[in-house]
Structures are given as C-alpha cells and as structure tokens.
Design a protein around this motif. Structure first.
Motif, PDB file in Angstrom:
ATOM      1  N   VAL A   1       0.801  -1.223   0.000  1.00  0.00           N
ATOM      2  CA  VAL A   1       0.000   0.000   0.000  1.00  0.00           C
ATOM      3  C   VAL A   1       0.835   1.275   0.000  1.00  0.00           C
ATOM      4  O   VAL A   1       0.589   2.180  -0.817  1.00  0.00           O
ATOM      5  CB  VAL A   1      -0.959   0.006   1.217  1.00  0.00           C
ATOM      6  CG1 VAL A   1      -1.726   1.326   1.288  1.00  0.00           C
ATOM      7  CG2 VAL A   1      -1.912  -1.172   1.138  1.00  0.00           C
ATOM      8  N   ARG A   2       1.807   1.375   0.882  1.00  0.00           N
ATOM      9  CA  ARG A   2       2.539   2.642   0.983  1.00  0.00           C
ATOM     10  C   ARG A   2       3.171   3.073  -0.338  1.00  0.00           C
ATOM     11  O   ARG A   2       3.112   4.275  -0.683  1.00  0.00           O
ATOM     12  CB  ARG A   2       3.602   2.569   2.083  1.00  0.00           C
ATOM     13  CG  ARG A   2       4.212   3.948   2.381  1.00  0.00           C
ATOM     14  CD  ARG A   2       5.330   3.904   3.398  1.00  0.00           C
ATOM     15  NE  ARG A   2       5.828   5.259   3.666  1.00  0.00           N
ATOM     16  CZ  ARG A   2       6.648   5.930   2.884  1.00  0.00           C
ATOM     17  NH1 ARG A   2       7.100   5.376   1.756  1.00  0.00           N
ATOM     18  NH2 ARG A   2       7.033   7.160   3.192  1.00  0.00           N
TER      19      ARG A   2
ATOM     20  N   ALA B   1       2.505   6.671  -1.884  1.00  0.00           N
ATOM     21  CA  ALA B   1       3.667   7.572  -1.912  1.00  0.00           C
ATOM     22  C   ALA B   1       3.838   8.268  -3.259  1.00  0.00           C
ATOM     23  O   ALA B   1       4.224   9.446  -3.311  1.00  0.00           O
ATOM     24  CB  ALA B   1       4.936   6.810  -1.546  1.00  0.00           C
ATOM     25  N   VAL B   2       3.553   7.569  -4.359  1.00  0.00           N
ATOM     26  CA  VAL B   2       3.782   8.163  -5.679  1.00  0.00           C
ATOM     27  C   VAL B   2       2.763   9.255  -6.004  1.00  0.00           C
ATOM     28  O   VAL B   2       2.946  10.009  -6.960  1.00  0.00           O
ATOM     29  CB  VAL B   2       3.739   7.085  -6.789  1.00  0.00           C
ATOM     30  CG1 VAL B   2       4.864   6.087  -6.594  1.00  0.00           C
ATOM     31  CG2 VAL B   2       2.382   6.393  -6.834  1.00  0.00           C
ATOM     32  N   ARG B   3       1.717   9.358  -5.200  1.00  0.00           N
ATOM     33  CA  ARG B   3       0.690  10.368  -5.453  1.00  0.00           C
ATOM     34  C   ARG B   3       1.022  11.706  -4.789  1.00  0.00           C
ATOM     35  O   ARG B   3       0.303  12.696  -4.987  1.00  0.00           O
ATOM     36  CB  ARG B   3      -0.665   9.878  -4.931  1.00  0.00           C
ATOM     37  CG  ARG B   3      -1.143   8.599  -5.602  1.00  0.00           C
ATOM     38  CD  ARG B   3      -2.398   8.080  -4.930  1.00  0.00           C
ATOM     39  NE  ARG B   3      -2.843   6.806  -5.507  1.00  0.00           N
ATOM     40  CZ  ARG B   3      -3.810   6.053  -4.996  1.00  0.00           C
ATOM     41  NH1 ARG B   3      -4.446   6.446  -3.897  1.00  0.00           N
ATOM     42  NH2 ARG B   3      -4.144   4.915  -5.574  1.00  0.00           N
ATOM     43  N   GLY B   4       2.060  11.745  -3.967  1.00  0.00           N
ATOM     44  CA  GLY B   4       2.400  12.986  -3.281  1.00  0.00           C
ATOM     45  C   GLY B   4       3.878  13.286  -3.393  1.00  0.00           C
ATOM     46  O   GLY B   4       4.619  12.636  -4.145  1.00  0.00           O
ATOM     47  N   THR B   5       4.313  14.303  -2.658  1.00  0.00           N
ATOM     48  CA  THR B   5       5.730  14.635  -2.625  1.00  0.00           C
ATOM     49  C   THR B   5       6.454  13.659  -1.705  1.00  0.00           C
ATOM     50  O   THR B   5       5.837  13.032  -0.839  1.00  0.00           O
ATOM     51  CB  THR B   5       5.929  16.071  -2.112  1.00  0.00           C
ATOM     52  OG1 THR B   5       5.320  16.193  -0.814  1.00  0.00           O
ATOM     53  CG2 THR B   5       5.301  17.076  -3.061  1.00  0.00           C
TER      54      THR B   5
ATOM     55  N   GLY C   1      -0.810  10.614  -0.558  1.00  0.00           N
ATOM     56  CA  GLY C   1       0.641  10.580  -0.402  1.00  0.00           C
ATOM     57  C   GLY C   1       1.213  11.460   0.677  1.00  0.00           C
ATOM     58  O   GLY C   1       2.435  11.504   0.844  1.00  0.00           O
ATOM     59  N   ALA C   2       0.375  12.169   1.430  1.00  0.00           N
ATOM     60  CA  ALA C   2       0.869  13.024   2.513  1.00  0.00           C
ATOM     61  C   ALA C   2       0.831  12.257   3.829  1.00  0.00           C
ATOM     62  O   ALA C   2       0.118  11.246   3.967  1.00  0.00           O
ATOM     63  CB  ALA C   2       0.021  14.282   2.619  1.00  0.00           C
ATOM     64  N   ARG C   3       1.597  12.724   4.796  1.00  0.00           N
ATOM     65  CA  ARG C   3       1.598  12.096   6.113  1.00  0.00           C
ATOM     66  C   ARG C   3       0.185  12.103   6.696  1.00  0.00           C
ATOM     67  O   ARG C   3      -0.526  13.117   6.631  1.00  0.00           O
ATOM     68  CB  ARG C   3       2.545  12.844   7.058  1.00  0.00           C
ATOM     69  CG  ARG C   3       2.673  12.195   8.444  1.00  0.00           C
ATOM     70  CD  ARG C   3       3.506  13.043   9.390  1.00  0.00           C
ATOM     71  NE  ARG C   3       4.889  13.131   8.989  1.00  0.00           N
ATOM     72  CZ  ARG C   3       5.834  12.264   9.352  1.00  0.00           C
ATOM     73  NH1 ARG C   3       5.530  11.228  10.117  1.00  0.00           N
ATOM     74  NH2 ARG C   3       7.077  12.430   8.938  1.00  0.00           N
TER      75      ARG C   3
END
Length: 307
Positions: free
Chosen positions: A204-205, A209-213, A224-226
């Motif tokens: 999942v991560r 992750a690829v959707r955000g910075t 993708g954000a915390r």
C-alpha cells in the motif's frame, strides 16, 4: 510597570524563548486577559502593586463567582504563576506574589481501557484487502502494540520502524518513538503489528507515496501526505463504529488498554512506565488502580462469601 505591558512582555518571552504553539499562546493570552481584568477591578494598575492576596482573590473569583471547573482554574493559575515567576526572575518586580498560591486539587481520573476481547473486535473491524483498510489495520495494530500516543504514531517515519537496535533480530522488532519534549524511546513490537505493517509497506505505501511529494512518513493518506492526527482519529472512529464500540473509544483508548492489559498480565509498573514514556512512575501507577478495580470486581462476582 503597567499590568498590560508586563503581560505583553511575558507573552513575547514565551513565544520567542520557549517556542510555544499558537494554541498555547492563545490560551495564555485569554487567561492573562482575565487576570488583568480582575486586577483592574481591584485597582491594581501597576504589576509591582500586586500581592499574594490579589492572586488568591483571583482564584477564588474564578472558582466561586465564575464557576470555573477545577481543571480550568488550575490552568489559569498556572498562567498567572508563570507571569509572576518570569517578572521576578527578570528583575521587573522584587518578588513573586503568586509563589505560595496553590492550585485547586483536581479529581483523579482513572484511565479508561477496553477489554481484550473488545480490542480484538476493534482490530478485526479493519480487516480487508482495500488499501485504506490495510493501512488502517497497520495503524491500529501499532497503536495497541506499542502504547504510543496518536501524535507519536502519525509522527513515525519509515526509518523509525526499520530501526534495529544492537542485539535485536530483524527490522521492526522495535520501533523508535519520539515522545514529549523530544525524548526518544524504543518500544518492542509484537508479531501481529509487524505483519500488519509489513503488508502495508509492501502493498500500500508505495502506491500512496507516488501520489504525493517525497516524505519519510510511515503512515500516509491516499494522496501521499503524512496521515494527520485528525485522519487517525477518523480511522479509529470508523473502526469503533463497525465494531459496535463507538460510544467509548477514543485515540487514547489504545494507550490506556495497552498499559492496563500489560499490568493485568503481570508486567512491572516500571517497565510499563518506560514503554509509555512517562517521566514519573506516579502517572503510570494510575493504571494499577484500574487493574485493582478489575480484580475487586472479579472477586466480588466469583467468591461465594464476597458479598
């Protein structure tokens, strides 16, 4: 010095020197504005003229006339004491008139935990192959396995999870937690949490992750954000509703249950103190009262001559 100027000087000090949050500064400002109104009504225009009797009178007023709860009165008095202590240490006034004024005694609030079976139902409510469910399962397993505060859990980075101290076997055997005051502690992690997090990290991560910075955060949202504290709270509430436990489950329920279940299982209170990151064992000992209540309930129910 005028009271208003003295308060402004103190607020600048705590803002710059202590780096307090905006919310904490706002609370200080509200409390001291109320204190300033009290002093003005008492004819105290200069901070040098304030006496211990004035501070006592302020505490009495907010408790008896304004009906403030003990916790609110204690917070306001803390702000007042901070002001006068600062002014005395800074040489603005010769002494501290609030030093001898003690806050009202707060009622002891026992931590509220849920039973082991209820916790199992709560964790089971996150089962599923949907990516968000996989993430939610990992988060809740970590909360229960480590007793971390929600803010500590969402503050974890991937490197904190993969941390392997000397003598430990395998990544994820212990998690590095950054607690209050920037204090770090290492907390062991059980197999259920390790498996849930590994499934999340693998499946999942990377997708989130690829959707955000780029972020080192362990727990991410779908964009993708915390994951935020509010986001974690919503995860817990949704799971609690599915498990039929929504009425009495909060983010801190996991922490309370972690400590209570450990002590019920025979863990030493000093060990639990270390795991929770409590600076004083007195805080942890509140949980021993909870387990004592449970023992008494079982005794009363089970022993033929207990009632």
């Amino acid at each position: 010095m005028e009271v208003e100027r003295a308060v402004d000087r103190f607020l600048r000090h705590v803002a710059v020197e202590r780096g307090l949050s905006d919310n904490t500064l706002a609370a200080y400002r509200r409390d001291l504005a109320r204190y300033g109104d009290h002093l003005a009504a008492s004819g105290r225009g200069a901070i040098e003229d304030v006496t211990t009797a004035d501070v006592h009178a302020f505490l009495l007023r907010i408790r008896e006339e304004d009906g403030a709860a003990a916790s609110s009165a204690a917070r306001m008095l803390s702000s007042v004491r901070g002001l006068h202590r600062f002014l005395a240490e800074d040489g603005v006034v010769p002494d501290d008139p609030a030093h001898e004024v003690t806050p009202p005694k707060l009622p002891m609030r026992l931590p509220k935990a849920i039973g082991i079976d209820e916790m199992a139902r709560l964790l089971a409510a996150t089962e599923g192959d949907d990516p968000v469910r996989v993430r939610d399962r990992a988060l809740l397993e970590v909360l229960y396995a480590t007793g971390t505060r929600v803010s500590e859990a969402v503050g974890l980075d991937v490197d904190d999870w993969a941390h392997v101290p000397d003598g430990a076997e395998g990544a994820g055997s212990m998690v590095r937690v950054l607690g209050k005051g920037g204090k770090q502690r290492l907390v062991p992690v059980g197999s259920y949490a390790r498996e849930a997090v590994e499934a999340y990290l693998t499946r999942v991560r990377p997708v989130f992750a690829v959707r955000g910075t780029a972020t080192p955060a362990l727990f991410l949202g779908p964009r993708g954000a915390r994951l935020s504290r509010q986001g974690a709270w919503l995860v817990i509430q949704a799971a609690a509703e599915r498990a039929g436990l929504a009425a009495h489950v909060s983010p801190h329920t996991f922490r309370h249950s972690f400590a209570t279940h450990l002590l019920t299982g025979g863990a030493d209170v000093r060990v639990v103190q270390e795991l929770l990151g409590h600076s004083s064992v007195a805080t942890t000992q509140l949980y021993t009262l909870v387990t004592a209540d449970a023992l008494r309930d079982v005794y009363t129910t089970a022993h033929p001559r207990a009632r």
